[in-house]
Design a protein around this motif. Structure first.
Motif, PDB file in Angstrom:
ATOM      1  N   ALA A  34       0.834  -1.208   0.000  1.00 44.76           N
ATOM      2  CA  ALA A  34       0.000   0.000   0.000  1.00 44.76           C
ATOM      3  C   ALA A  34       0.868   1.257   0.000  1.00 44.76           C
ATOM      4  O   ALA A  34       0.572   2.234  -0.713  1.00 44.76           O
ATOM      5  N   ALA A  35       1.945   1.255   0.776  1.00 43.83           N
ATOM      6  CA  ALA A  35       2.826   2.420   0.826  1.00 43.83           C
ATOM      7  C   ALA A  35       3.491   2.666  -0.531  1.00 43.83           C
ATOM      8  O   ALA A  35       3.549   3.812  -1.017  1.00 43.83           O
ATOM      9  N   LEU A  36       3.981   1.583  -1.148  1.00 47.77           N
ATOM     10  CA  LEU A  36       4.611   1.742  -2.461  1.00 47.77           C
ATOM     11  C   LEU A  36       3.607   2.211  -3.517  1.00 47.77           C
ATOM     12  O   LEU A  36       3.950   3.012  -4.394  1.00 47.77           O
ATOM     13  N   THR A  37       2.372   1.740  -3.411  1.00 45.89           N
ATOM     14  CA  THR A  37       1.341   2.167  -4.362  1.00 45.89           C
ATOM     15  C   THR A  37       1.020   3.645  -4.178  1.00 45.89           C
ATOM     16  O   THR A  37       0.840   4.382  -5.164  1.00 45.89           O
ATOM     17  N   LEU A  38       0.976   4.107  -2.935  1.00 44.47           N
ATOM     18  CA  LEU A  38       0.726   5.538  -2.693  1.00 44.47           C
ATOM     19  C   LEU A  38       1.869   6.404  -3.225  1.00 44.47           C
ATOM     20  O   LEU A  38       1.634   7.460  -3.841  1.00 44.47           O
ATOM     21  N   ILE A  39       3.095   5.958  -3.003  1.00 48.46           N
ATOM     22  CA  ILE A  39       4.240   6.705  -3.531  1.00 48.46           C
ATOM     23  C   ILE A  39       4.178   6.751  -5.054  1.00 48.46           C
ATOM     24  O   ILE A  39       4.397   7.795  -5.683  1.00 48.46           O
ATOM     25  N   VAL A  42       1.574   9.278  -6.210  1.00 52.47           N
ATOM     26  CA  VAL A  42       2.037  10.669  -6.096  1.00 52.47           C
ATOM     27  C   VAL A  42       3.003  10.989  -7.232  1.00 52.47           C
ATOM     28  O   VAL A  42       2.931  12.068  -7.853  1.00 52.47           O
ATOM     29  N   VAL A  43       3.920  10.067  -7.526  1.00 50.20           N
ATOM     30  CA  VAL A  43       4.880  10.297  -8.616  1.00 50.20           C
ATOM     31  C   VAL A  43       4.141  10.384  -9.953  1.00 50.20           C
ATOM     32  O   VAL A  43       4.468  11.248 -10.798  1.00 50.20           O
ATOM     33  N   ALA A  44       3.133   9.548 -10.166  1.00 50.48           N
ATOM     34  CA  ALA A  44       2.352   9.607 -11.407  1.00 50.48           C
ATOM     35  C   ALA A  44       1.635  10.951 -11.519  1.00 50.48           C
ATOM     36  O   ALA A  44       1.589  11.557 -12.605  1.00 50.48           O
ATOM     37  N   TYR A  45       1.108  11.448 -10.417  1.00 51.53           N
ATOM     38  CA  TYR A  45       0.434  12.756 -10.417  1.00 51.53           C
ATOM     39  C   TYR A  45       1.422  13.875 -10.768  1.00 51.53           C
ATOM     40  O   TYR A  45       1.122  14.753 -11.585  1.00 51.53           O
ATOM     41  N   LEU A  46       2.609  13.820 -10.147  1.00 54.06           N
ATOM     42  CA  LEU A  46       3.612  14.857 -10.425  1.00 54.06           C
ATOM     43  C   LEU A  46       4.092  14.787 -11.879  1.00 54.06           C
ATOM     44  O   LEU A  46       4.303  15.823 -12.519  1.00 54.06           O
ATOM     45  N   PHE A  47       4.264  13.577 -12.413  1.00 55.23           N
ATOM     46  CA  PHE A  47       4.652  13.431 -13.825  1.00 55.23           C
ATOM     47  C   PHE A  47       3.559  13.972 -14.749  1.00 55.23           C
ATOM     48  O   PHE A  47       3.852  14.547 -15.791  1.00 55.23           O
ATOM     49  N   THR A  48       2.308  13.778 -14.354  1.00 57.28           N
ATOM     50  CA  THR A  48       1.196  14.295 -15.159  1.00 57.28           C
ATOM     51  C   THR A  48       1.217  15.819 -15.167  1.00 57.28           C
ATOM     52  O   THR A  48       1.021  16.455 -16.222  1.00 57.28           O
ATOM     53  N   LEU A  49       1.477  16.439 -14.013  1.00 56.72           N
ATOM     54  CA  LEU A  49       1.550  17.897 -13.942  1.00 56.72           C
ATOM     55  C   LEU A  49       2.718  18.432 -14.776  1.00 56.72           C
ATOM     56  O   LEU A  49       2.623  19.501 -15.389  1.00 56.72           O
ATOM     57  N   ALA A  50       3.813  17.672 -14.788  1.00 56.60           N
ATOM     58  CA  ALA A  50       4.989  18.117 -15.528  1.00 56.60           C
ATOM     59  C   ALA A  50       4.858  17.848 -17.024  1.00 56.60           C
ATOM     60  O   ALA A  50       5.645  18.367 -17.815  1.00 56.60           O
ATOM     61  N   GLY A  51       3.869  17.044 -17.411  1.00 55.33           N
ATOM     62  CA  GLY A  51       3.676  16.744 -18.825  1.00 55.33           C
ATOM     63  C   GLY A  51       4.681  15.752 -19.355  1.00 55.33           C
ATOM     64  O   GLY A  51       4.987  15.745 -20.549  1.00 55.33           O
ATOM     65  N   SER A  52       5.182  14.875 -18.510  1.00 57.00           N
ATOM     66  CA  SER A  52       6.173  13.886 -18.933  1.00 57.00           C
ATOM     67  C   SER A  52       5.492  12.734 -19.666  1.00 57.00           C
ATOM     68  O   SER A  52       4.332  12.399 -19.407  1.00 57.00           O
ATOM     69  N   TRP A  53       6.228  12.136 -20.585  1.00 54.93           N
ATOM     70  CA  TRP A  53       5.688  10.990 -21.316  1.00 54.93           C
ATOM     71  C   TRP A  53       5.575   9.749 -20.426  1.00 54.93           C
ATOM     72  O   TRP A  53       4.860   8.814 -20.740  1.00 54.93           O
ATOM     73  N   LEU A  54       6.289   9.734 -19.267  1.00 55.97           N
ATOM     74  CA  LEU A  54       6.235   8.594 -18.348  1.00 55.97           C
ATOM     75  C   LEU A  54       4.955   8.577 -17.515  1.00 55.97           C
ATOM     76  O   LEU A  54       4.687   7.595 -16.814  1.00 55.97           O
ATOM     77  N   ALA A  55       4.160   9.638 -17.583  1.00 57.33           N
ATOM     78  CA  ALA A  55       2.958   9.719 -16.743  1.00 57.33           C
ATOM     79  C   ALA A  55       1.969   8.602 -17.085  1.00 57.33           C
ATOM     80  O   ALA A  55       1.411   7.968 -16.176  1.00 57.33           O
ATOM     81  N   PHE A  56       1.716   8.358 -18.368  1.00 58.68           N
ATOM     82  CA  PHE A  56       0.713   7.355 -18.747  1.00 58.68           C
ATOM     83  C   PHE A  56       1.091   5.936 -18.301  1.00 58.68           C
ATOM     84  O   PHE A  56       0.270   5.258 -17.671  1.00 58.68           O
ATOM     85  N   PRO A  57       2.320   5.462 -18.576  1.00 59.05           N
ATOM     86  CA  PRO A  57       2.664   4.114 -18.078  1.00 59.05           C
ATOM     87  C   PRO A  57       2.636   4.036 -16.555  1.00 59.05           C
ATOM     88  O   PRO A  57       2.261   3.004 -15.979  1.00 59.05           O
ATOM     89  N   THR A  62       0.077   2.225 -11.578  1.00 61.70           N
ATOM     90  CA  THR A  62      -0.529   2.597 -10.300  1.00 61.70           C
ATOM     91  C   THR A  62      -1.889   1.921 -10.146  1.00 61.70           C
ATOM     92  O   THR A  62      -2.242   1.468  -9.052  1.00 61.70           O
ATOM     93  N   ILE A  63      -2.634   1.836 -11.226  1.00 66.39           N
ATOM     94  CA  ILE A  63      -3.924   1.139 -11.175  1.00 66.39           C
ATOM     95  C   ILE A  63      -3.709  -0.339 -10.852  1.00 66.39           C
ATOM     96  O   ILE A  63      -4.407  -0.919 -10.016  1.00 66.39           O
ATOM     97  N   ALA A  64      -2.725  -0.941 -11.491  1.00 68.48           N
ATOM     98  CA  ALA A  64      -2.406  -2.339 -11.199  1.00 68.48           C
ATOM     99  C   ALA A  64      -1.953  -2.496  -9.741  1.00 68.48           C
ATOM    100  O   ALA A  64      -2.331  -3.451  -9.056  1.00 68.48           O
ATOM    101  N   GLY A  65      -1.152  -1.511  -9.263  1.00 66.89           N
ATOM    102  CA  GLY A  65      -0.697  -1.555  -7.860  1.00 66.89           C
ATOM    103  C   GLY A  65      -1.852  -1.432  -6.884  1.00 66.89           C
ATOM    104  O   GLY A  65      -1.835  -2.039  -5.806  1.00 66.89           O
ATOM    105  N   THR A  66      -2.876  -0.654  -7.259  1.00 66.43           N
ATOM    106  CA  THR A  66      -4.046  -0.522  -6.395  1.00 66.43           C
ATOM    107  C   THR A  66      -4.789  -1.854  -6.288  1.00 66.43           C
ATOM    108  O   THR A  66      -5.242  -2.240  -5.205  1.00 66.43           O
ATOM    109  N   VAL A  67      -4.889  -2.570  -7.400  1.00 68.20           N
ATOM    110  CA  VAL A  67      -5.535  -3.885  -7.376  1.00 68.20           C
ATOM    111  C   VAL A  67      -4.735  -4.841  -6.485  1.00 68.20           C
ATOM    112  O   VAL A  67      -5.299  -5.575  -5.664  1.00 68.20           O
ATOM    113  N   VAL A  68      -3.412  -4.825  -6.634  1.00 58.34           N
ATOM    114  CA  VAL A  68      -2.560  -5.709  -5.823  1.00 58.34           C
ATOM    115  C   VAL A  68      -2.657  -5.342  -4.343  1.00 58.34           C
ATOM    116  O   VAL A  68      -2.720  -6.214  -3.467  1.00 58.34           O
TER     117      VAL A  68
END
Length: 177
Positions: A34-39, A42-57, A62-68
């Motif tokens: 759960a802790a790793l999924t939350l981290i 947050v990183v996915a959110y920050l990448f989305t704000l920055a407009g990085s291409w890594l945001a989508f993967p 993160t969705i898969a991590g939430t299921v796990v």
């Protein structure tokens, strides 16, 4: 004499008992996931704000991590239920599970003690037979260790199948029965 100072280490009673090992292992695993999924979220959110291409993967992972993480929390619950069922622990002091365990423990001890006594008597009988001495005759029914017989067994002590005398075997001989 008391100087009014408090001791450095004071034992205080614990509010709850320690979790069983399998349940604690599952709980630690769930917290880490759960802790790793939350981290990761947050990183996915920050990448989305920055407009990085890594945001989508990262969002997909993160969705898969939430299921796990959800699965691992369910694993804690299932492990706890399984442990309770196998070990019969109920939080009430007058638990029937504790009473049954106590009765089984007493029965096992009695069976072990009876087995020890039987072995000691058999050893003593063998020793006295080797020395040529006869032990005082005691009825096995009085001693409480009469041999168990099948309900349809009408033969005597040496009877085998269908009332025929059983073959006596000594050391090194094969049974003919």
């Amino acid at each position: 004499m008391s100087t009014g100072r408090r001791e450095l280490w004071v034992e205080e009673p614990v509010g709850r008992r320690r979790l069983p090992d399998p349940v604690r292992t599952a709980a630690v695993r769930a917290w880490l996931i759960a802790a790793l999924t939350l981290i990761q979220a947050v990183v996915a959110y920050l990448f989305t704000l920055a407009g990085s291409w890594l945001a989508f993967p990262l969002v997909l992972s993160t969705i898969a991590g939430t299921v796990v993480a959800t699965w691992s929390v369910l694993d804690v619950w299932v492990t706890r239920q399984v442990w309770k069922q196998r070990n019969g622990v109920v939080s009430e002091p007058s638990s029937t599970a504790r009473q049954l365990r106590r009765e089984r423990r007493v029965a096992r001890r009695a069976a072990r003690e009876a087995g020890r006594i039987r072995k000691q008597r058999a050893r003593a009988a063998r020793r006295s037979a080797r020395r040529g001495k006869a032990l005082p005759e005691t009825a096995p029914e009085a001693a409480g260790d009469a041999p168990a017989r099948a309900p349809g067994d009408l033969g005597g002590a040496g009877a085998g199948r269908q009332g025929a005398p059983a073959a006596r075997t000594g050391r090194g001989e094969l049974s003919r029965a």
